[in-house]
Design an enzyme around this catalytic site. Sequence first.
Site, PDB file in Angstrom:
ATOM      1  N   ASP A  91       0.871  -1.171   0.000  1.00  0.00           N
ATOM      2  CA  ASP A  91       0.000   0.000   0.000  1.00  0.00           C
ATOM      3  C   ASP A  91       0.921   1.237   0.000  1.00  0.00           C
ATOM      4  OD1 ASP A  91      -2.263   1.751   0.610  1.00  0.00           O
ATOM      5  OD2 ASP A  91      -1.446   1.824   2.645  1.00  0.00           O
ATOM      6  N   ASP A 113      -0.181   5.175   0.895  1.00  0.00           N
ATOM      7  CA  ASP A 113      -0.411   6.200   1.917  1.00  0.00           C
ATOM      8  C   ASP A 113      -0.511   5.568   3.299  1.00  0.00           C
ATOM      9  OD1 ASP A 113      -0.529   8.570   0.263  1.00  0.00           O
ATOM     10  OD2 ASP A 113      -2.288   7.627  -0.617  1.00  0.00           O
ATOM     11  N   THR A 159      -4.543   5.885  -4.165  1.00  0.00           N
ATOM     12  CA  THR A 159      -4.175   7.246  -4.539  1.00  0.00           C
ATOM     13  C   THR A 159      -3.890   7.368  -6.048  1.00  0.00           C
ATOM     14  OG1 THR A 159      -2.957   9.154  -3.663  1.00  0.00           O
ATOM     15  CG2 THR A 159      -1.648   7.241  -4.230  1.00  0.00           C
TER      16      THR A 159
HETATM   17  C1  XBP Z   1      -5.131   6.437   0.529  1.00  0.00           C
HETATM   18  C2  XBP Z   1      -6.291   7.163  -0.025  1.00  0.00           C
HETATM   19  C3  XBP Z   1      -6.084   8.261  -0.982  1.00  0.00           C
HETATM   20  C4  XBP Z   1      -5.279   9.413  -0.397  1.00  0.00           C
HETATM   21  C5  XBP Z   1      -5.404  10.661  -1.236  1.00  0.00           C
HETATM   22  O1  XBP Z   1      -4.753   5.436  -0.344  1.00  0.00           O
HETATM   23  O2  XBP Z   1      -7.408   6.820   0.305  1.00  0.00           O
HETATM   24  O3  XBP Z   1      -7.344   8.723  -1.370  1.00  0.00           O
HETATM   25  O4  XBP Z   1      -5.764   9.731   0.890  1.00  0.00           O
HETATM   26  O5  XBP Z   1      -5.001  10.453  -2.557  1.00  0.00           O
HETATM   27  P1  XBP Z   1      -3.854   4.116   0.071  1.00  0.00           P
HETATM   28  P2  XBP Z   1      -5.921  10.948  -3.784  1.00  0.00           P
HETATM   29  O6  XBP Z   1      -3.779   4.005   1.554  1.00  0.00           O
HETATM   30  O7  XBP Z   1      -4.584   2.991  -0.599  1.00  0.00           O
HETATM   31  O8  XBP Z   1      -2.491   4.359  -0.553  1.00  0.00           O
HETATM   32  O9  XBP Z   1      -6.364  12.329  -3.462  1.00  0.00           O
HETATM   33  O10 XBP Z   1      -4.996  10.890  -4.978  1.00  0.00           O
HETATM   34  O11 XBP Z   1      -7.063   9.981  -3.874  1.00  0.00           O
HETATM   35 MG    MG Z   2      -2.951   3.237   3.367  1.00  0.00          MG
END
Ligand code: XBP
Ligand code: MG
Length: 257
Positions: free
Chosen positions: A15, A17, A130
């Site tokens: 993953d 973020d 993301t």
């Molecule tokens: C995390 C998310 C993303 C980010 C923001 O994704 O839910 O929406 O918060 O990015 P993960 P965007 O933990 O799966 O990496 O604004 O580009 O959506």
């Molecule tokens: Mg995440």
Amino acid sequence: MMNNRVSAVRAVLFDVDGTLADTERDGHRLAFNAAFEECGLDWQWGVELYGELLAITGGKERIRYFVEHYAPAELARSGLDGWIAGLHKVKTRHYVSLLESGGIPLRPGVARLIRHLRDANIKIAIATTTTPENVTALLKSTLGDDSPGWFDVIGAGDIVPGKKPEPDIYDWVLERLKLPAQECIAIEDSENGLRASLAAGLDTVVTVSDYTRLQDFTGAKLVLSDLGEPAQPFTVLRGDGLDSGWVDANLLLNLKS
Ligand code: XBP
Ligand code: MG
């Protein structure tokens, strides 16, 4: 009882973020706020509110949820979806430039594990909600310009219909890796992410982040403070850390028993 143990871990799906880096509070949140300001909106997402909004995965989806619950007058806008998409584009520009200025480091153990898996000929992949540009910018700014090419598959953003907790992005990545889920491991930081990886059949290690540490990680093979370094071992929050202090190929294979 049948022994489901596999003889090798062939790929690790990361993953982004919260897992590769602590991007939410001082990254995405600030970029959303900068976009709101640039677009003449008086919205401000504080640290606590943003924690609530994180329950909605996907930036565009998160903005829509905010409009519905906190700024319902905007629902009357014609072309609301297009307006949200435009606002989100501005947000992505701010976020990428924050990353390019070296604004966000990788979490402990991430660079070490990525290099170790490559040395061990274990495939690495990304499975994230993301936006794709965000992934490339984060990898380049932390691991170098060629690092996106180290990943066998990068699955990100709107390429699948359902964002986490739906398993779609993990299914998409597994299909492209041409590997069964049983031979792979996912690394996640959130309950939504864990639901997605488990629903795709993946054994999952969770490294908690500030926003997620109190979430429900039932079903995870191991819940850790972070991936750990020899000089800065992880803390085990749930599961058997096998007396190790850092995640490596050996520990991941042992999780498969
Ligand atoms: C995390 C998310 C993303 C980010 C923001 O994704 O839910 O929406 O918060 O990015 P993960 P965007 O933990 O799966 O990496 O604004 O580009 O959506
Ligand atoms: Mg995440």
